[in-house]
Scaffold this motif. Structure first.
Motif, mmCIF file in Angstrom:
data_model
loop_
_atom_site.group_PDB
_atom_site.id
_atom_site.type_symbol
_atom_site.label_atom_id
_atom_site.label_comp_id
_atom_site.label_asym_id
_atom_site.label_seq_id
_atom_site.Cartn_x
_atom_site.Cartn_y
_atom_site.Cartn_z
ATOM 1 N N ASP A 40 0.802 -1.219 0.000
ATOM 2 C CA ASP A 40 0.000 0.000 0.000
ATOM 3 C C ASP A 40 0.834 1.268 0.000
ATOM 4 O OD1 ASP A 40 -2.754 1.287 0.445
ATOM 5 O OD2 ASP A 40 -1.574 2.122 2.090
ATOM 6 N N ASN A 41 2.004 1.254 0.637
ATOM 7 C CA ASN A 41 2.806 2.463 0.766
ATOM 8 C C ASN A 41 4.252 2.119 1.091
ATOM 9 O OD1 ASN A 41 3.248 2.813 3.929
ATOM 10 N ND2 ASN A 41 1.149 2.085 3.601
ATOM 11 N N GLY A 42 5.133 3.086 0.894
ATOM 12 C CA GLY A 42 6.561 2.852 1.070
ATOM 13 C C GLY A 42 6.970 2.509 2.486
ATOM 14 N N SER A 43 6.462 3.245 3.463
ATOM 15 C CA SER A 43 6.898 2.978 4.832
ATOM 16 C C SER A 43 6.341 1.648 5.346
ATOM 17 C CB SER A 43 6.509 4.125 5.770
ATOM 18 O OG SER A 43 5.113 4.231 5.942
ATOM 19 N N GLY A 44 5.155 1.259 4.865
ATOM 20 C CA GLY A 44 4.619 -0.050 5.212
ATOM 21 C C GLY A 44 5.500 -1.168 4.677
ATOM 22 N N ALA A 45 5.973 -1.006 3.447
ATOM 23 C CA ALA A 45 6.885 -1.989 2.861
ATOM 24 C C ALA A 45 8.198 -2.033 3.632
ATOM 25 C CB ALA A 45 7.140 -1.653 1.392
ATOM 26 N N MET A 46 8.712 -0.861 3.996
ATOM 27 C CA MET A 46 9.962 -0.790 4.751
ATOM 28 C C MET A 46 9.836 -1.506 6.086
ATOM 29 S SD MET A 46 10.816 3.204 3.871
ATOM 30 C CE MET A 46 12.127 3.423 5.074
ATOM 31 N N GLY A 147 14.692 6.918 3.238
ATOM 32 C CA GLY A 147 13.719 6.200 2.423
ATOM 33 C C GLY A 147 12.980 7.102 1.454
ATOM 34 N N ASP A 148 12.150 6.473 0.644
ATOM 35 C CA ASP A 148 11.365 7.170 -0.373
ATOM 36 C C ASP A 148 9.941 7.354 0.151
ATOM 37 O OD1 ASP A 148 9.899 7.981 -2.599
ATOM 38 O OD2 ASP A 148 10.945 6.638 -3.974
ATOM 39 N N SER A 149 9.525 8.602 0.335
ATOM 40 C CA SER A 149 8.179 8.866 0.851
ATOM 41 C C SER A 149 7.123 8.831 -0.246
ATOM 42 C CB SER A 149 8.142 10.235 1.547
ATOM 43 O OG SER A 149 8.397 11.281 0.624
ATOM 44 N N GLY A 150 7.531 8.531 -1.461
ATOM 45 C CA GLY A 150 6.564 8.441 -2.551
ATOM 46 C C GLY A 150 7.081 8.947 -3.880
ATOM 47 N N GLY A 151 8.229 9.620 -3.857
ATOM 48 C CA GLY A 151 8.797 10.123 -5.103
ATOM 49 C C GLY A 151 8.780 11.632 -5.173
ATOM 50 N N LEU A 152 8.882 12.152 -6.382
ATOM 51 C CA LEU A 152 8.898 13.590 -6.604
ATOM 52 C C LEU A 152 7.492 14.175 -6.429
ATOM 53 C CD1 LEU A 152 11.249 13.601 -9.717
ATOM 54 C CD2 LEU A 152 11.858 14.332 -7.407
ATOM 55 N N PHE A 153 7.442 15.409 -5.937
ATOM 56 C CA PHE A 153 6.170 16.048 -5.606
ATOM 57 C C PHE A 153 5.415 16.547 -6.843
ATOM 58 C CE2 PHE A 153 7.393 15.567 -1.440
ATOM 59 C CZ PHE A 153 6.710 16.353 -0.509
ATOM 60 N N TYR A 241 12.174 10.017 3.618
ATOM 61 C CA TYR A 241 11.980 9.595 4.997
ATOM 62 C C TYR A 241 13.348 9.576 5.676
ATOM 63 C CZ TYR A 241 7.194 7.831 4.242
ATOM 64 O OH TYR A 241 5.845 7.711 3.986
ATOM 65 N N VAL A 242 13.398 10.020 6.921
ATOM 66 C CA VAL A 242 14.624 9.932 7.708
ATOM 67 C C VAL A 242 14.409 8.823 8.743
ATOM 68 C CG1 VAL A 242 16.283 11.162 9.141
ATOM 69 C CG2 VAL A 242 14.979 12.409 7.401
ATOM 70 N N TRP A 243 15.180 7.747 8.611
ATOM 71 C CA TRP A 243 15.002 6.564 9.449
ATOM 72 C C TRP A 243 16.094 6.557 10.510
ATOM 73 C CZ3 TRP A 243 14.328 0.998 7.057
ATOM 74 C CH2 TRP A 243 13.882 0.128 8.059
ATOM 75 N N VAL A 244 15.692 6.638 11.767
ATOM 76 C CA VAL A 244 16.653 6.705 12.871
ATOM 77 C C VAL A 244 16.353 5.654 13.928
ATOM 78 C CG1 VAL A 244 17.211 9.158 12.587
ATOM 79 C CG2 VAL A 244 15.268 8.492 14.022
ATOM 80 N N VAL A 245 17.370 5.364 14.734
ATOM 81 C CA VAL A 245 17.240 4.452 15.865
ATOM 82 C C VAL A 245 17.884 5.128 17.068
ATOM 83 C CG1 VAL A 245 19.383 3.234 15.276
ATOM 84 C CG2 VAL A 245 17.679 2.081 16.679
ATOM 85 N N SER A 246 17.350 4.888 18.244
ATOM 86 C CA SER A 246 17.911 5.524 19.432
ATOM 87 C C SER A 246 19.316 5.011 19.684
ATOM 88 C CB SER A 246 17.027 5.259 20.658
ATOM 89 O OG SER A 246 17.214 3.955 21.145
ATOM 90 N N ARG A 266 18.845 -1.325 4.815
ATOM 91 C CA ARG A 266 19.172 -1.044 3.404
ATOM 92 C C ARG A 266 18.207 -1.778 2.472
ATOM 93 N NH1 ARG A 266 24.650 -1.417 5.257
ATOM 94 N NH2 ARG A 266 24.746 -3.604 4.604
ATOM 95 N N SER A 267 17.953 -3.050 2.762
ATOM 96 C CA SER A 267 17.024 -3.832 1.931
ATOM 97 C C SER A 267 15.618 -3.270 2.019
ATOM 98 C CB SER A 267 17.033 -5.303 2.376
ATOM 99 O OG SER A 267 18.285 -5.894 2.152
ATOM 100 N N ALA A 268 15.212 -2.856 3.217
ATOM 101 C CA ALA A 268 13.868 -2.310 3.413
ATOM 102 C C ALA A 268 13.685 -1.006 2.647
ATOM 103 C CB ALA A 268 13.610 -2.095 4.901
ATOM 104 N N ILE A 269 14.718 -0.183 2.611
ATOM 105 C CA ILE A 269 14.644 1.083 1.867
ATOM 106 C C ILE A 269 14.477 0.809 0.378
ATOM 107 C CG2 ILE A 269 16.043 3.054 1.120
ATOM 108 C CD1 ILE A 269 17.046 3.208 4.062
ATOM 109 N N VAL A 270 15.204 -0.178 -0.143
ATOM 110 C CA VAL A 270 15.055 -0.555 -1.560
ATOM 111 C C VAL A 270 13.631 -1.041 -1.830
ATOM 112 C CG1 VAL A 270 15.788 -2.197 -3.339
ATOM 113 C CG2 VAL A 270 17.499 -1.073 -1.896
ATOM 114 N N ALA A 271 13.082 -1.839 -0.891
ATOM 115 C CA ALA A 271 11.705 -2.332 -1.050
ATOM 116 C C ALA A 271 10.714 -1.177 -1.064
ATOM 117 C CB ALA A 271 11.363 -3.307 0.078
#
Length: 342
Positions: A40-46, A147-153, A241-246, A266-271
């Protein structure tokens, strides 16, 4: 002897149980703003790919609990929880991440990218490393990637077709709360208005805002075609998307676990990138929107007119707001785009 054997067996079982408990304590609570459907969406796939690869790669010593749809709060709230160690990881929009790292606004130079593939080269390359290092230094959060939030605006509105900056005159356009995003619209003659994401559909439906700007997959799954008539493929921004961990959680992982987490991210970002491109080009994306909206892709000449109207104003805002440090980061960003475009 039997008693001794029984005691040893009991102690061994207890040690294994305690070890299992220690492993179970390495729970990674992962925040993101969309649903967990990987199709459905990029972050869900990630989130879905990341969970699978981390848990299998560590044999369950690290588990991932995904909290979609902002269940833990908005981006700014979750960033506070990350620093407190309550949440371990988050996939954040640039608008939300600005509360922790304001200089993310240097990425908002409009019409800087020639195409979406160039964005991947830039954020996966030396510039991405430079940006990540600065984020880590200033926030204390470990960056897993961009990550990719959906592409170009693109820009949508309910009033008229937009082919030139003059067509933007007077249009109330919803933006994120970033000064740079608002300046893009203002420099084109529109009137920017910051509205919370949860309220955007209603604002467009009721006329509180005439339009908004987002990538095609977001426009589609948010059903904006139901309340917007015109879609202009401006391709004017890319907001990763900016993906961070504590840092606290990161340091609790052993070397092998850290390696698995980095590789899984890295794999999740590609997905996420892949599903965004699939949605964009499938019947759930641009073809679907084209059936309900009047679509116009800017010609090279039209795009140049938009670029000339907006770039100088946004660069000036960046220089004023972030000073010499911001200008240095901006120059590195633009140089990376130029190099990746060759």
């Amino acid at each position: 002897m039997r008693l001794k054997t029984t005691l040893i067996t009991t102690m061994t079982a207890l040690s294994l149980a305690l070890a299992g408990t220690a492993y179970a304590e390495k729970v990674m609570r992962l925040h993101h703003l969309n649903n967990d459907d990987p199709f459905d969406n990029g972050s869900g796939a990630m989130a879905t790919v990341f969970k699978s690869l981390v848990e299998s790669g560590t044999n369950g010593s690290v588990t991932v609990e995904s909290y979609p749809n902002g269940q833990l709060g908005d981006d700014a709230q979750v960033l506070s929880q990350l620093r407190a160690g309550v949440v371990q990881s988050g996939i954040h929009s640039v608008g939300g991440f600005a509360s922790a790292y304001p200089m993310i606004g240097v990425l908002d130079v409009p019409f800087a990218f020639p195409d979406v593939s160039t964005t991947y080269e830039v954020f996966d390359g030396p510039f991405g490393d430079k940006l990540a290092a600065d984020i880590e230094e200033k926030t204390g959060l470990k960056v897993l990637g961009f990550g990719d939030s959906g592409g170009l605006f693109a820009i949508t509105n309910s009033r008229r077709e937009v082919r030139s900056p003059e067509d933007m005159e007077g249009l109330q356009i919803r933006t994120m709360g970033l000064d740079t995003h608002q300046e893009v619209i203002r420099s084109l003659g529109g009137q920017p208005t910051a509205i919370a994401w949860s309220e955007v559909y209603t604002a467009l439906q009721t006329g509180v805002a005439d339009g908004q700007m987002n990538p095609i997959p977001i426009i589609s799954f948010a059903r904006f075609d139901e309340v917007q008539d015109y879609l202009t493929l401006t391709n004017h921004l890319f907001a990763p998307y900016v993906w961070v961990v504590s840092d606290q959680f990161w340091n609790s992982l052993d070397e092998h676990e850290q390696s698995v987490v980095k590789s899984a991210a890295r794999s999740a970002i590609v997905a996420g990138r892949g599903i965004s491109r699939i949605i964009e080009s499938s019947e759930r994306g641009l073809p679907h929107l084209s059936a309900n909206m009047e679509v116009h892709a800017l010609t090279p000449e039209e795009m140049e007119a938009f670029r000339e109207a907006s770039q100088p104003a946004v660069k000036e805002i960046i220089a004023e707001k972030y000073g010499a440090e911001g200008e240095e980061m901006l120059n590195a960003f633009l140089e990376a785009i130029e190099e990746a475009s060759q």
